[in-house]
Enzyme design. Structure first.
Site, mmCIF file in Angstrom:
data_model
loop_
_atom_site.group_PDB
_atom_site.id
_atom_site.type_symbol
_atom_site.label_atom_id
_atom_site.label_comp_id
_atom_site.label_asym_id
_atom_site.label_seq_id
_atom_site.Cartn_x
_atom_site.Cartn_y
_atom_site.Cartn_z
ATOM 1 C CG ASP A 389 -1.831 1.143 1.335
ATOM 2 O OD1 ASP A 389 -2.738 1.227 0.494
ATOM 3 O OD2 ASP A 389 -1.657 1.982 2.238
ATOM 4 C CD GLU A 425 -2.208 2.225 -3.412
ATOM 5 O OE1 GLU A 425 -3.382 2.528 -3.691
ATOM 6 O OE2 GLU A 425 -1.788 2.165 -2.245
#
Length: 750
Positions: A389, A425
């Protein structure tokens, strides 16, 4: 290793020898008042062991670089606390071995030091701290004023975080649990990892609780848990669908934000980590005093046995402690300056994540925490890869994103981590944080440019098809450097964050009222089209068009070069009722409605998705391991990739720059790089993919020689039910009618 009974006997003998009572209760027993032995500074965390003298106990080790003292706090089943000072300090690690402390023992730390928020020092021994290396966590986080290091209700807001709160937080915070790392587990020992090559992968993003919570085939007591995901009924759906990997939304122990708790909500997604080694206890059916570890392992083994890899969505960019006004739960109280990025005004946190804080990954102890955690999940929990993330935040050196940063360098040389699947990401919320296409070899990336181009094409908003051509063919403009391959692009149309696929064709505006923020949260850039009505409708024409658009989007995704990622439920029409930010909706808004599979339209969508995935598995031309060249490789002029207009002519430069509702993509199976297991050249069928987003039918001329002599229709998204027998054949050069808003997949048959 001694048995549990032998270990209790040893602990009892030690207690008797030292003239004190041994208070034991199975695996959760402990021996209060035992002098702390020096122990060892490695490994970090709480590690149960039997020493060379036969004494069973637990070694505790905590990095707390700037601390003045560290107390180990042990808790019995009634919550009574016993403290023991760790007096040994080696290389900034406080450590000690406590005889008689057995697996199941709950514990925490109190760390002493200066309170000086203006310089970033926030030590407060009144706050019980979770061990950053705790392998299991018992209890849930609530956020009363007592868990804040500062006096939260101080009347002067401008100094609110500078006055130290002296109230004890222990009754209000969960505790770490000593885990028997070497506990025998025959079911785990014979685990076999699938090891699916990247090019062959199909990823399925799911939430452990949401996927299983309403599944009628899973026993009620297992729904919402790791054991529920391991149940044959859950795995059967994954196998029928044909995915090769599940990407689990965060399963590290996480906490709920204060603003949610005050509104009666909870953090559902889990992007608020506080324990990087502990499986989230709320997803365990078997217990929370260490049993969650074995349950997670058994889930991994069950998925592996079905040929499915396990990828974890991990949140190492920030923690649940938020900014200067956030709670003191773990790292903030261990060494605030040692773990977090601070501003020049050290009272404030540097925030590249939008969550109040950012871990300072350049610091050796922080880098060690992250890499130790990653290796643990691979080597001891059986995990096959990670999706990071806000990975750009991890790649920042001093301030800027740096692809030579310590984090990326350590991953590249680590003999364990460089062999697993790594997904970035590739952005964060800070300046210069958007890094799509920039991550180094070994890494794959979420490709949001693919998402945007495909959404815009199917809603009729692309000014031309230049970008779409790149996205459908593997995004070579982003990834054809450094030896990277098309599978560096993780293609997706939807993710957990945003509309579901069904909502994307049903809503043009977000409807997040249930989140309690006045519909201000969530993105306004949805690139969606409601097909003529906002939300629910009884108009059968609108409903039929929506289902067709879903077929178009899924077909485009699964016929594109790169690694496709589906979101759980999109294959059967899951809706969140227009909520595009359901991070706090632990209810029917987020849970999968398995009853959808009983409805003919949604069952047909599932069957089409499964069929398309099976086609990918069967045909290497649909999952290429190398980028297309677009150059002739044979005397007849046939190329590995060609693009066609509706006129049946090859695309010219002018065609790429012009608005277009129809695009033909020819994939040659005669020129696939690589060789099969026998060393033979890979040969496959050739295909023509026709994408037509116009609202009226179009006449399309099928390309003739050298491309083909005949074509057979394999998929036609204008049809609700796909034909099971071979489709109609058409001679090359003939004109066929492509219905409005349709994808056709045609196989070259001669």
């Amino acid at each position: 290793m001694s048995s549990a009974a032998e270990q209790e006997a040893v602990a009892g003998a030690v207690a008797a020898e030292e003239g004190r009572p041994a208070v034991l209760n199975g695996a959760r027993g402990r021996v209060p008042g035992v002098p702390v032995r020096p122990g060892a500074p490695v490994p970090l965390g709480a590690r149960f062991r039997v020493g060379p003298d036969g004494v069973a106990g637990t070694n505790f080790a905590l990095w707390a670089g700037g601390a003045e003292a560290v107390e180990l706090c042990l808790f019995d089943e009634r919550g009574k606390e016993t403290r023991a000072k760790l007096t040994e300090l080696t290389h900034e690690i406080w450590h000690g071995f406590v005889p008689g402390v057995m697996p199941g023992q709950r514990y925490g730390y109190r760390v002493h030091g200066r309170w000086d928020p203006w310089t970033g020092a926030r030590w407060n021994p009144a706050k019980l701290l979770l061990d950053p290396y705790a392998r299991a966590v018992d209890g849930d986080f609530t956020l009363p004023p007592e868990v804040y290091g500062h006096v939260r209700d101080w009347p002067q807001q401008h100094v609110a975080d500078t006055v130290r709160d002296e109230r004890d937080s222990a009754p209000y915070v969960p505790k770490g649990v000593v885990v028997h790392d070497d506990a025998p587990d025959d079911e785990w020992q014979d685990d076999r990892r699938p090891k699916t090559p990247w090019a062959d992968s199909v990823i399925y993003e799911l939430h452990v609780r949401g996927f299983t919570r309403l599944h009628p085939g899973i026993p009620e007591e297992l729904r919402g848990t790791y054991a529920g995901l391991a149940h044959p009924a859950a795995i059967e759906h994954l196998v029928k669908l044909g995915v090769t990997a599940v990407e689990l939304l965060p399963v590290h122990q996480f906490a709920h934000e204060d603003h949610l708790l005050r509104r009666g909500l909870r953090n559902y997604w889990g992007y608020n980590s506080i324990g990087y080694f502990a499986p989230h206890a709320g997803y365990a059916a078997s217990g929370t005093t260490g049993q969650q570890v074995g349950e997670f392992r058994r889930m991994v083994r069950a998925l592996h046995a079905a040929g499915i890899e396990v990828i974890l969505d991990v949140v190492y960019n920030h923690t649940a402690e938020a900014g200067e006004l956030g709670p003191t739960l773990s790292l903030k109280g261990v060494d605030n300056r040692g773990y977090y990025r601070l501003q020049a005004d050290a009272r404030r946190y540097a925030d590249y994540t939008g969550c109040g804080n950012t871990l300072h990954v350049v610091q050796p102890q922080v880098l060690r925490l992250i890499t130790d955690s990653l290796r643990y999940w691979v080597t001891e929990m059986g995990v096959d890869g990670f999706r990071f993330d806000l990975a750009a935040a991890l790649a920042r050196s001093m301030h800027d994103v740096d692809m030579l940063s310590p984090f990326l360098a350590v991953i590249a040389q680590d003999p364990v981590l460089r062999r697993v699947k790594l997904i970035a990401e590739p952005w964060d919320v800070g300046s210069g944080g958007y890094q799509v296409g920039a991550f180094p070899p070994l890494w794959t990336e979420w490709n949001d440019r693919y998402r945007d181009a495909v959404r815009d094409f199917w809603r009729g908003a692309l000014p031309d098809v230049r970008d779409l051509g790149y996205r459908l063919s593997g995004s070579s403009d982003l990834y054809a450097w450094g030896g990277r391959r098309p599978y560096a692009s993780v293609n997706f149309v939807t993710a957990h964050d945003g509309f579901t696929l069904r909502d994307m064709v049903s809503y043009e505006h977000k409807h997040n009222e249930a989140n309690g923020e006045g519909n201000r949260d969530g993105s306004n850039d949805n690139r969606s089209w409601n097909c003529g009505a906002e939300g629910g409708t009884d108009d059968e024409d609108v409903l039929a068009l929506r289902r067709r658009q879903l077929r178009n989007l899924l077909s485009t995704l699964l016929l594109s070069t790169g690694v496709p990622m589906l979101v759980a439920g999109d294959e059967m029409g899951r809706t969140q009722r227009g909520n595009n930010n359901a991070y706090c909706q632990d209810n029917e808004i987020s849970w999968l409605d398995w009853g959808l599979l009983e409805e003919p339209g949604w069952k047909a969508l599932f069957e089409l998705t499964s069929r398309l995935i099976a086609l990918r598995h069967r045909h290497p031309v649909l999952r290429r391991r190398a980028f297309f060249s677009g150059r002739p490789h044979s005397a007849d002029g046939l190329r590995d990739l060609a693009w066609f207009t509706a006129r049946g002519t090859e695309m010219t430069e002018a065609d790429w720059y012009a608005p277009a509702a129809t695009l033909g993509m020819y994939l040659s199976g005669r020129d696939i790089p690589g060789r099969d297991e026998r060393g033979a050249q890979i040969l496959d069928d050739s295909f023509l993919v026709v994408l037509h987003t116009g609202h009226r039918p179009v006449d399309f001329v099928l390309p003739g020689t050298p491309w083909a002599r005949r074509y057979e229709v394999v998929v036609d998204t204008s049809r609700e039910e796909q034909a099971r027998e071979p489709g109609a054949e058409h001679p090359a050069g003939t004109e066929i009618t492509v219905p409005e808003r349709t994808v056709l997949l045609l196989r070259v048959t001669g």
